[in-house]
Design a protein around this motif. Structure first.
Motif, PDB file in Angstrom:
ATOM      1  N   PRO A   1      32.087  61.512  82.241  1.00  0.00           N
ATOM      2  CA  PRO A   1      31.167  60.596  82.894  1.00  0.00           C
ATOM      3  C   PRO A   1      31.920  59.498  83.554  1.00  0.00           C
ATOM      4  O   PRO A   1      31.541  58.962  84.753  1.00  0.00           O
ATOM      5  CB  PRO A   1      30.553  59.910  81.525  1.00  0.00           C
ATOM      6  CG  PRO A   1      31.293  59.979  80.368  1.00  0.00           C
ATOM      7  CD  PRO A   1      32.143  61.460  80.750  1.00  0.00           C
ATOM      8  N   PHE A   2      33.272  59.164  83.338  1.00  0.00           N
ATOM      9  CA  PHE A   2      34.045  58.329  84.124  1.00  0.00           C
ATOM     10  C   PHE A   2      34.299  58.709  85.509  1.00  0.00           C
ATOM     11  O   PHE A   2      34.887  57.860  86.266  1.00  0.00           O
ATOM     12  CB  PHE A   2      35.416  57.827  83.243  1.00  0.00           C
ATOM     13  CG  PHE A   2      35.143  57.464  82.076  1.00  0.00           C
ATOM     14  CD1 PHE A   2      34.728  55.805  81.663  1.00  0.00           C
ATOM     15  CD2 PHE A   2      35.048  58.082  80.697  1.00  0.00           C
ATOM     16  CE1 PHE A   2      34.245  55.404  80.557  1.00  0.00           C
ATOM     17  CE2 PHE A   2      35.052  57.510  79.471  1.00  0.00           C
ATOM     18  CZ  PHE A   2      34.557  56.184  79.443  1.00  0.00           C
ATOM     19  N   ARG A   3      34.193  59.793  85.895  1.00  0.00           N
ATOM     20  CA  ARG A   3      34.578  60.352  87.173  1.00  0.00           C
ATOM     21  C   ARG A   3      33.315  60.242  88.223  1.00  0.00           C
ATOM     22  O   ARG A   3      33.398  60.590  89.252  1.00  0.00           O
ATOM     23  CB  ARG A   3      34.988  61.944  87.119  1.00  0.00           C
ATOM     24  CG  ARG A   3      36.308  61.940  86.195  1.00  0.00           C
ATOM     25  CD  ARG A   3      36.499  63.662  86.365  1.00  0.00           C
ATOM     26  NE  ARG A   3      36.761  63.951  87.536  1.00  0.00           N
ATOM     27  CZ  ARG A   3      36.934  65.422  87.612  1.00  0.00           C
ATOM     28  NH1 ARG A   3      36.970  66.326  86.739  1.00  0.00           N
ATOM     29  NH2 ARG A   3      37.052  65.887  88.912  1.00  0.00           N
ATOM     30  N   ILE A   4      32.268  59.810  87.414  1.00  0.00           N
ATOM     31  CA  ILE A   4      30.980  59.665  88.511  1.00  0.00           C
ATOM     32  C   ILE A   4      31.204  58.772  89.481  1.00  0.00           C
ATOM     33  O   ILE A   4      30.885  58.786  90.570  1.00  0.00           O
ATOM     34  CB  ILE A   4      29.697  59.421  87.527  1.00  0.00           C
ATOM     35  CG1 ILE A   4      29.468  60.619  86.584  1.00  0.00           C
ATOM     36  CG2 ILE A   4      28.456  59.162  88.376  1.00  0.00           C
ATOM     37  CD1 ILE A   4      28.124  60.245  85.659  1.00  0.00           C
ATOM     38  N   ALA A   5      31.859  57.489  89.132  1.00  0.00           N
ATOM     39  CA  ALA A   5      32.236  56.572  90.159  1.00  0.00           C
ATOM     40  C   ALA A   5      33.057  57.049  91.331  1.00  0.00           C
ATOM     41  O   ALA A   5      32.890  56.592  92.464  1.00  0.00           O
ATOM     42  CB  ALA A   5      32.677  55.297  89.485  1.00  0.00           C
ATOM     43  N   ARG A   6      33.804  57.884  90.983  1.00  0.00           N
ATOM     44  CA  ARG A   6      34.677  58.595  92.246  1.00  0.00           C
ATOM     45  C   ARG A   6      33.922  59.662  92.818  1.00  0.00           C
ATOM     46  O   ARG A   6      34.254  59.458  94.267  1.00  0.00           O
ATOM     47  CB  ARG A   6      36.001  59.187  91.397  1.00  0.00           C
ATOM     48  CG  ARG A   6      36.988  59.649  92.442  1.00  0.00           C
ATOM     49  CD  ARG A   6      37.703  60.793  91.945  1.00  0.00           C
ATOM     50  NE  ARG A   6      37.126  61.677  91.064  1.00  0.00           N
ATOM     51  CZ  ARG A   6      36.708  62.902  91.677  1.00  0.00           C
ATOM     52  NH1 ARG A   6      36.633  63.076  93.092  1.00  0.00           N
ATOM     53  NH2 ARG A   6      35.849  63.959  91.081  1.00  0.00           N
ATOM     54  N   VAL A   7      33.164  60.131  92.398  1.00  0.00           N
ATOM     55  CA  VAL A   7      32.273  61.184  93.180  1.00  0.00           C
ATOM     56  C   VAL A   7      31.317  60.386  94.161  1.00  0.00           C
ATOM     57  O   VAL A   7      31.241  60.576  95.115  1.00  0.00           O
ATOM     58  CB  VAL A   7      31.486  62.017  92.140  1.00  0.00           C
ATOM     59  CG1 VAL A   7      30.290  62.764  92.949  1.00  0.00           C
ATOM     60  CG2 VAL A   7      32.194  63.210  91.358  1.00  0.00           C
ATOM     61  N   VAL A   8      30.474  59.085  93.495  1.00  0.00           N
ATOM     62  CA  VAL A   8      29.750  58.481  94.473  1.00  0.00           C
ATOM     63  C   VAL A   8      30.578  57.814  95.557  1.00  0.00           C
ATOM     64  O   VAL A   8      30.058  57.885  96.819  1.00  0.00           O
ATOM     65  CB  VAL A   8      29.157  57.352  93.597  1.00  0.00           C
ATOM     66  CG1 VAL A   8      28.606  56.259  94.369  1.00  0.00           C
ATOM     67  CG2 VAL A   8      28.299  57.779  92.311  1.00  0.00           C
ATOM     68  N   ASP A   9      31.764  57.427  95.280  1.00  0.00           N
ATOM     69  CA  ASP A   9      32.553  56.759  96.272  1.00  0.00           C
ATOM     70  C   ASP A   9      32.941  57.700  97.314  1.00  0.00           C
ATOM     71  O   ASP A   9      32.896  57.580  98.648  1.00  0.00           O
ATOM     72  CB  ASP A   9      33.984  56.240  95.818  1.00  0.00           C
ATOM     73  CG  ASP A   9      33.744  54.774  95.036  1.00  0.00           C
ATOM     74  OD1 ASP A   9      32.519  54.305  95.402  1.00  0.00           O
ATOM     75  OD2 ASP A   9      34.276  54.617  94.081  1.00  0.00           O
ATOM     76  N   ASP A  10      33.220  59.049  97.013  1.00  0.00           N
ATOM     77  CA  ASP A  10      33.525  60.256  97.677  1.00  0.00           C
ATOM     78  C   ASP A  10      32.379  60.432  98.718  1.00  0.00           C
ATOM     79  O   ASP A  10      32.567  60.945  99.818  1.00  0.00           O
ATOM     80  CB  ASP A  10      34.267  61.344  97.112  1.00  0.00           C
ATOM     81  CG  ASP A  10      35.791  61.184  96.321  1.00  0.00           C
ATOM     82  OD1 ASP A  10      36.236  60.069  96.968  1.00  0.00           O
ATOM     83  OD2 ASP A  10      36.017  61.855  95.487  1.00  0.00           O
ATOM     84  N   VAL A  11      31.298  60.501  98.112  1.00  0.00           N
ATOM     85  CA  VAL A  11      30.153  60.936  98.955  1.00  0.00           C
ATOM     86  C   VAL A  11      29.780  59.849  99.849  1.00  0.00           C
ATOM     87  O   VAL A  11      29.354  60.266 101.121  1.00  0.00           O
ATOM     88  CB  VAL A  11      28.992  61.465  97.827  1.00  0.00           C
ATOM     89  CG1 VAL A  11      27.730  61.626  98.743  1.00  0.00           C
ATOM     90  CG2 VAL A  11      29.346  62.473  97.019  1.00  0.00           C
ATOM     91  N   ILE A  12      29.885  58.651  99.641  1.00  0.00           N
ATOM     92  CA  ILE A  12      29.668  57.696 100.585  1.00  0.00           C
ATOM     93  C   ILE A  12      30.325  57.825 101.839  1.00  0.00           C
ATOM     94  O   ILE A  12      30.012  57.574 102.800  1.00  0.00           O
ATOM     95  CB  ILE A  12      29.595  56.360  99.740  1.00  0.00           C
ATOM     96  CG1 ILE A  12      28.456  56.189  98.700  1.00  0.00           C
ATOM     97  CG2 ILE A  12      29.630  55.143 100.897  1.00  0.00           C
ATOM     98  CD1 ILE A  12      28.358  55.004  97.719  1.00  0.00           C
ATOM     99  N   GLU A  13      31.769  58.084 101.399  1.00  0.00           N
ATOM    100  CA  GLU A  13      32.646  58.371 102.397  1.00  0.00           C
ATOM    101  C   GLU A  13      32.142  59.413 103.594  1.00  0.00           C
ATOM    102  O   GLU A  13      32.113  59.183 104.772  1.00  0.00           O
ATOM    103  CB  GLU A  13      33.984  58.568 101.994  1.00  0.00           C
ATOM    104  CG  GLU A  13      34.978  58.820 103.003  1.00  0.00           C
ATOM    105  CD  GLU A  13      36.521  59.297 102.453  1.00  0.00           C
ATOM    106  OE1 GLU A  13      37.647  59.080 103.161  1.00  0.00           O
ATOM    107  OE2 GLU A  13      36.504  60.118 101.513  1.00  0.00           O
TER     108      GLU A  13
END
Length: 320
Positions: free
Chosen positions: A185-197
């Motif tokens: 679950p801690f990788r969700i923030a990174r996924v959100v940031d990558d998709v926003i990019e």
């Protein structure tokens, strides 16, 4: 007088064979029609039978051709990924265009071989231009390629086991796809940031909020990632609905056992939501959208049940 009265009240007698013929006629007609219908059903059954086996053969040929040709396609795209490495955004746009055209060819092939029918040329009304988050239900394995073919290219979140495959990982990176969080679950923030990019690059992002294929005639609970991304990036959220009748490539219908009838796949726009309308609250947005999908599914089931009227079928059988 009595004889005259009897002449008036009694109808002229008819030969007995006339009444016998009239009584027997419906039965004879019914038997003849049943024989005709039985012969027609037998002929139709034989026709559908050999067509079904031809479809199975086409599936085998298609899978064999893909197995032989896919490595060459992956190698070419991997080479282009290396050649266009200087600008990640332009590289992703170019590769997305190539893959979307490949998906369109694939679906034309599937239609030509009668494996499935899907027209990617159908316009999606009210579809916003530019970056947006596109969500959909997930009834079949063809959903990703079908949506990408209609959009002309899109980024998606890919499951880690698929994303990390050695042969296709360079292509995943070049296309701008994002590796999913998996069980962490801690990788969700990174996924959100990558998709926003990716959205800032101007690419649409396709996400299936159920996380896996939908169960038959039902939906799994929606995850929150897609809605959080739309709220943070402040881009429209497009809800698509996908139907495939009869169902094919679901969790219960395997690749090499296609249904007797050719599956017809349809994609349409259910709604377009602006996160501003929900004060950028992803939980509220998710609840509203999930309820809308479930209402659509109930309406779809009600329409299907109305299209089959047992009383009408019974009447037809009684009069035949």
């Amino acid at each position: 007088m009595l004889a005259r009265s009897m002449d008036r009240s009694t109808p002229p007698s008819l030969p007995t064979h006339v009444f016998a013929h009239q009584r027997a006629s419906p039965a004879v007609t019914s038997a003849n029609e049943h024989q005709t219908l039985a012969a027609r059903d037998t002929k139709t059954g034989k026709s559908n039978g050999w067509k079904h086996w031809v479809r199975r053969l086409n599936v085998v040929i298609t899978v064999g051709g893909y197995t032989v040709l896919a490595p060459f396609g992956y190698a070419i795209l991997a080479l282009l990924t290396f050649v266009w490495r200087r600008d990640r955004m332009q590289r992703a746009r170019r590769l997305q265009t190539i893959t979307s055209r490949a998906y369109r060819f694939m679906h034309r092939w599937l239609s030509w071989t009668r494996i499935t029918r899907f027209d990617h040329r159908r316009a999606l009304p009210d579809l916003p231009k530019g970056a947006c988050v596109v969500i959909a239900n997930h009834p079949t394995l063809m959903d990703v390629t079908a949506v990408t073919a209609m959009l002309g290219g899109a980024t998606s979140i890919v499951k880690p086991p698929v994303y990390r495959r050695a042969m296709i990982k360079p292509l995943m990176v070049g296309l701008g796809h994002v590796e999913g969080p998996g069980p962490d679950p801690f990788r969700i923030a990174r996924v959100v940031d990558d998709v926003i990019e990716r959205l800032h690059w101007g690419l649409p992002v396709v996400i299936f909020p159920e996380g896996t294929r939908s169960p038959p005639n039902d939906l799994l609970p929606f995850g929150r990632v897609a809605f959080e991304i739309a709220c943070r990036a402040k881009v429209p959220l497009v809800s698509l609905v996908i139907t495939c009748e009869p169902v094919y490539l679901s969790k219960k219908v395997t690749l090499f056992r296609p249904p007797s009838a050719t599956p017809q796949m349809e994609i349409s726009v259910l709604a377009v939501d602006q996160p501003d309308s929900f004060h950028e609250h992803s939980r509220v947005l998710r609840k509203r959208v999930e309820n809308r999908y479930r209402a659509w599914l109930r309406d779809l089931a009600a329409t299907a049940s109305r299209s089959y009227d047992p009383a009408a079928k019974e009447t037809e059988c009684q009069t035949s």
